[in-house]
Design a protein around this motif. Structure first.
Motif, PDB file in Angstrom:
ATOM      1  N   UNK A  67       0.829  -1.206   0.000  1.00  0.00           N
ATOM      2  CA  UNK A  67       0.000   0.000   0.000  1.00  0.00           C
ATOM      3  C   UNK A  67       0.864   1.258   0.000  1.00  0.00           C
ATOM      4  N   UNK A  68       1.927   1.221   0.748  1.00  0.00           N
ATOM      5  CA  UNK A  68       2.809   2.394   0.826  1.00  0.00           C
ATOM      6  C   UNK A  68       3.655   2.515  -0.436  1.00  0.00           C
ATOM      7  N   UNK A  69       4.074   1.389  -0.978  1.00  0.00           N
ATOM      8  CA  UNK A  69       4.894   1.415  -2.191  1.00  0.00           C
ATOM      9  C   UNK A  69       4.110   1.947  -3.390  1.00  0.00           C
ATOM     10  N   UNK A  70       2.799   1.807  -3.368  1.00  0.00           N
ATOM     11  CA  UNK A  70       1.984   2.263  -4.489  1.00  0.00           C
ATOM     12  C   UNK A  70       1.794   3.777  -4.519  1.00  0.00           C
ATOM     13  N   UNK A  71       2.166   4.454  -3.465  1.00  0.00           N
ATOM     14  CA  UNK A  71       1.997   5.907  -3.421  1.00  0.00           C
ATOM     15  C   UNK A  71       3.006   6.570  -4.347  1.00  0.00           C
ATOM     16  N   UNK A  72       2.517   7.419  -5.237  1.00  0.00           N
ATOM     17  CA  UNK A  72       3.384   8.156  -6.159  1.00  0.00           C
ATOM     18  C   UNK A  72       3.710   9.502  -5.518  1.00  0.00           C
ATOM     19  N   UNK A  73       4.892   9.605  -4.961  1.00  0.00           N
ATOM     20  CA  UNK A  73       5.281  10.824  -4.248  1.00  0.00           C
ATOM     21  C   UNK A  73       5.496  12.002  -5.187  1.00  0.00           C
ATOM     22  N   UNK A  74       5.512  11.767  -6.489  1.00  0.00           N
ATOM     23  CA  UNK A  74       5.640  12.861  -7.452  1.00  0.00           C
ATOM     24  C   UNK A  74       4.284  13.384  -7.927  1.00  0.00           C
ATOM     25  N   UNK A  75       3.194  12.857  -7.363  1.00  0.00           N
ATOM     26  CA  UNK A  75       1.845  13.330  -7.709  1.00  0.00           C
ATOM     27  C   UNK A  75       1.135  13.735  -6.419  1.00  0.00           C
ATOM     28  N   UNK A  76       1.319  14.974  -5.982  1.00  0.00           N
ATOM     29  CA  UNK A  76       0.719  15.411  -4.712  1.00  0.00           C
ATOM     30  C   UNK A  76      -0.800  15.401  -4.774  1.00  0.00           C
ATOM     31  N   UNK A  77      -1.395  15.250  -3.588  1.00  0.00           N
ATOM     32  CA  UNK A  77      -2.856  15.206  -3.489  1.00  0.00           C
ATOM     33  C   UNK A  77      -3.482  16.588  -3.512  1.00  0.00           C
ATOM     34  N   UNK A  78      -2.711  17.595  -3.147  1.00  0.00           N
ATOM     35  CA  UNK A  78      -3.190  18.970  -3.295  1.00  0.00           C
ATOM     36  C   UNK A  78      -3.783  19.607  -2.068  1.00  0.00           C
ATOM     37  N   UNK A  79      -4.275  18.831  -1.109  1.00  0.00           N
ATOM     38  CA  UNK A  79      -4.822  19.470   0.092  1.00  0.00           C
ATOM     39  C   UNK A  79      -4.650  18.549   1.288  1.00  0.00           C
ATOM     40  N   UNK A  80      -4.736  19.155   2.461  1.00  0.00           N
ATOM     41  CA  UNK A  80      -4.470  18.438   3.710  1.00  0.00           C
ATOM     42  C   UNK A  80      -5.502  17.368   3.992  1.00  0.00           C
ATOM     43  N   UNK A  81      -6.772  17.642   3.676  1.00  0.00           N
ATOM     44  CA  UNK A  81      -7.823  16.669   3.953  1.00  0.00           C
ATOM     45  C   UNK A  81      -7.581  15.366   3.204  1.00  0.00           C
ATOM     46  N   UNK A  82      -7.199  15.481   1.937  1.00  0.00           N
ATOM     47  CA  UNK A  82      -6.938  14.276   1.148  1.00  0.00           C
ATOM     48  C   UNK A  82      -5.708  13.532   1.669  1.00  0.00           C
ATOM     49  N   UNK A  83      -4.676  14.293   2.030  1.00  0.00           N
ATOM     50  CA  UNK A  83      -3.464  13.668   2.557  1.00  0.00           C
ATOM     51  C   UNK A  83      -3.747  12.955   3.871  1.00  0.00           C
ATOM     52  N   UNK A  84      -4.576  13.551   4.725  1.00  0.00           N
ATOM     53  CA  UNK A  84      -4.926  12.904   5.986  1.00  0.00           C
ATOM     54  C   UNK A  84      -5.772  11.659   5.764  1.00  0.00           C
ATOM     55  N   UNK A  85      -6.661  11.699   4.800  1.00  0.00           N
ATOM     56  CA  UNK A  85      -7.464  10.514   4.487  1.00  0.00           C
ATOM     57  C   UNK A  85      -6.560   9.363   4.048  1.00  0.00           C
ATOM     58  N   UNK A  86      -5.557   9.684   3.234  1.00  0.00           N
ATOM     59  CA  UNK A  86      -4.599   8.666   2.818  1.00  0.00           C
ATOM     60  C   UNK A  86      -3.783   8.174   4.017  1.00  0.00           C
ATOM     61  N   UNK A  87      -3.383   9.102   4.883  1.00  0.00           N
ATOM     62  CA  UNK A  87      -2.576   8.752   6.049  1.00  0.00           C
ATOM     63  C   UNK A  87      -3.337   7.851   7.011  1.00  0.00           C
ATOM     64  N   UNK A  88      -4.636   8.051   7.094  1.00  0.00           N
ATOM     65  CA  UNK A  88      -5.462   7.174   7.927  1.00  0.00           C
ATOM     66  C   UNK A  88      -5.286   5.724   7.503  1.00  0.00           C
ATOM     67  N   UNK A  89      -5.249   5.481   6.212  1.00  0.00           N
ATOM     68  CA  UNK A  89      -5.121   4.118   5.688  1.00  0.00           C
ATOM     69  C   UNK A  89      -3.698   3.586   5.798  1.00  0.00           C
ATOM     70  N   UNK A  90      -2.714   4.461   5.617  1.00  0.00           N
ATOM     71  CA  UNK A  90      -1.326   4.016   5.567  1.00  0.00           C
ATOM     72  C   UNK A  90      -0.653   3.972   6.938  1.00  0.00           C
ATOM     73  N   UNK A  91      -1.159   4.744   7.884  1.00  0.00           N
ATOM     74  CA  UNK A  91      -0.453   4.868   9.166  1.00  0.00           C
ATOM     75  C   UNK A  91      -1.373   4.795  10.376  1.00  0.00           C
ATOM     76  N   UNK A  92      -2.327   5.710  10.478  1.00  0.00           N
ATOM     77  CA  UNK A  92      -3.127   5.788  11.694  1.00  0.00           C
ATOM     78  C   UNK A  92      -3.903   4.506  11.961  1.00  0.00           C
ATOM     79  N   UNK A  93      -4.421   3.888  10.919  1.00  0.00           N
ATOM     80  CA  UNK A  93      -5.211   2.670  11.084  1.00  0.00           C
ATOM     81  C   UNK A  93      -4.421   1.562  11.774  1.00  0.00           C
ATOM     82  N   UNK A  94      -3.145   1.421  11.427  1.00  0.00           N
ATOM     83  CA  UNK A  94      -2.347   0.292  11.902  1.00  0.00           C
ATOM     84  C   UNK A  94      -1.222   0.699  12.851  1.00  0.00           C
ATOM     85  N   UNK A  95      -1.210   1.938  13.313  1.00  0.00           N
ATOM     86  CA  UNK A  95      -0.161   2.368  14.227  1.00  0.00           C
ATOM     87  C   UNK A  95      -0.244   1.594  15.540  1.00  0.00           C
ATOM     88  N   UNK A  96       0.870   1.521  16.248  1.00  0.00           N
ATOM     89  CA  UNK A  96       0.885   0.932  17.582  1.00  0.00           C
ATOM     90  C   UNK A  96       0.570   2.053  18.572  1.00  0.00           C
TER      91      UNK A  96
END
Length: 515
Positions: A67-96
């Motif tokens: 899931x993390x490898x599929x993120x294209x870091x050269x294509x920004x999402x453009x706003x904080x809300x979208x970035x946080x939604x993505x972060x929920x899936x990549x980090x917050x959901x599975x954080x310790x």
């Protein structure tokens, strides 16, 4: 304007790439955007913390990595809300989540809200604590906290110190100072003299000391045999008789005892070396005494157990990790020395940054004392904590986890399914599942399986270690919200996983033997 009888539309002016990029810079023009973005972030974390049902989801690296490898870091999402939604899936959901009452694994503490407030402030202002002209009041706040900590240790007015990234850096810094002091005492000023003495320097630490002691010695250019392991007593504390014996042996062999590292809170056992007795040995031979109190520093504010650190005031240097037992976010650590002059062993002057003339003018540049140059204002988190809830508030919370460890030890000692190693002076409990005598050969694998199965289930987390070559489990209790009920629940889960392993292994063995 009309063309062929039609009204022409004015061309839309698109923001330039530069203007778009500048819209993300924090400053007076983006204060509202800052408020909104941080509010979104706070809401995301608060919602997740409220919803978690266990300390971990049990996700594996192989499952999360794609899931993390599929993120294209050269294509920004453009706003904080979208970035946080993505972060929920990549980090917050599975954080310790260390705040969860069934996280019982490593030396990670839940954090107090005043410290999080400090973190938000220091990140935005972004002071760099290397020079006065980059930090101003931040420098004085850090220095005041060092003085306060030194006072709690029992050092006099000549003490000094510096905030660091953690206990490993603090221990490294302490041994840098000890090495330089050993050179100074031996009169080894030239490069040739230093190189001749270096292979003969020795550091003594107990067999239960933190691995960073050996790592630091290697980084300081000391030989592999430079760290001498001192035997411990049955309660996992440094054996002072063994220490004296090793010191005498080394001196008889013409070697120099550069430092003795005593531990006030070993990682595995929570044991505290007999600091006063170790100090006696160091004073007798003129050796630097460093006390690694990364874990045990919470005792400095304990209303009931401060006496466990008796003798720490006689150390030459002390490591304290506020992000372990003061409930601070990572990073918040410090090295404190009894004699401020020792800090000069790590001082270098750079004309562009901290020329020597600034020291002559008493300009307080913290880089004069630090191994780091650019350095965060991590001291602010502790400052806000003390100013809001006070040292007594922190001490009460630390005492609660120490009391909880006593209860956990008694629970396990009374449970025939388990065996317990010693009794911690702090908040660790080392134990292991004990199968029947018939299945004793499965004990190591059963305990390893129980720990992994518990983490995979997401219902709890415990640590593991080896004692006398055998695999054990370990509670590291740092959450005042953990209850004896939480402990009992995790104990039953561990026993269940271990029992299932033994049953499965026994059945598999019988099948192989055709039984």
């Amino acid at each position: 304007m009309t063309i062929d009888g039609k009204t022409a539309q004015a061309p839309r002016v698109l923001p330039s790439p530069s203007a778009e990029a500048r819209s993300h810079l924090f400053g007076d023009r983006t204060a509202d955007a800052y408020r909104k973005a941080l509010a979104l972030g706070v809401d995301a974390v608060a919602s997740r913390v409220t919803d978690v049902r266990g300390p971990f989801t049990g996700i594996s690296p192989d499952a999360l990595a794609p899931e993390i490898e599929q993120v294209d870091l050269d294509r920004p999402l453009g706003d904080s809300a979208a970035a946080l939604a993505e972060l929920e899936r990549l980090y917050l959901r599975d954080a310790v989540y260390f705040h969860h009452p069934r996280y019982l694994a490593h030396l990670n503490c839940p954090v107090v809200v005043p410290a999080l407030l400090g973190e938000a402030v220091l990140s935005a202002v972004n002071s760099s604590l290397d020079t006065w002209d980059q930090s101003a009041g931040a420098t004085l706040i850090e220095r005041r906290l060092i003085d306060w900590t030194a006072g709690r240790i029992g050092f006099g007015l000549d003490a000094d110190g510096i905030f660091t990234s953690g206990g490993t850096q603090s221990n490294l810094h302490a041994l840098v100072l000890a090495r330089e002091e050993a050179f100074a005492r031996a009169g080894a000023r030239s490069s040739e003299a230093r190189q001749a003495l270096l292979p003969r320097l020795r550091v003594l630490a107990s067999g239960a000391a933190h691995f960073s002691v050996r790592k630091s010695a290697k980084m300081l250019g000391l030989p592999m045999e430079a760290v001498v392991s001192v035997d411990t007593t049955a309660d996992r504390r440094m054996d002072v008789t063994a220490l004296r014996r090793e010191v005498d042996r080394l001196r008889a062999e013409g070697l120099t005892v550069m430092a003795v590292v005593a531990t006030a809170g070993t990682t595995d056992f929570g044991s505290i070396d007999p600091l006063a007795a170790v100090a006696d040995v160091c004073e007798a031979v003129g050796a630097w005494l460093h006390v690694d109190a990364a874990y045990g520093c919470g005792l400095l504010v304990s209303p009931t157990r401060r006496h466990l650190l008796e003798g720490v005031e006689r150390a030459d240097s002390v490591t304290v990790d506020f992000h372990k037992s003061f409930f601070q976010p990572v990073s918040s650590s410090a090295l404190v020395v009894r004699d401020s002059r020792m800090m000069a062993h790590a001082t270098y002057y750079a004309d562009y940054l901290n020329p020597a003339r600034m020291a002559e003018r008493r300009i307080p540049n913290q880089v004069d004392k630090s191994l780091q140059t650019t350095r965060r204002f991590d001291a602010l988190k502790l400052w806000m904590t003390l100013r809001v809830m006070g040292a007594d508030g922190v001490g009460v919370l630390f005492d609660e986890v120490l009391d909880l460890a006593v209860a956990a030890h008694e629970m396990l000692a009374d449970d025939p399914r388990f065996e317990v190693v010693g009794r911690s002076q702090l908040s660790t409990v080392v134990f292991r599942y004990r199968p029947s005598e018939e299945h004793a050969h499965l004990a190591d694998d059963a305990n390893l399986h129980a720990r992994e199965a518990l983490a995979t289930s997401g219902e709890g987390m415990v640590a593991g270690t080896r004692v006398d070559g055998r695999h054990f489990l370990k509670f590291t209790l740092l959450n005042p919200r953990t209850t004896p009920g939480d402990i009992a629940y995790v104990i039953d889960l561990l026993a269940g996983h271990a029992e299932q392993f033994v049953e499965a292994a026994t059945a598999a063995g019988a099948a192989r033997n055709g039984v």
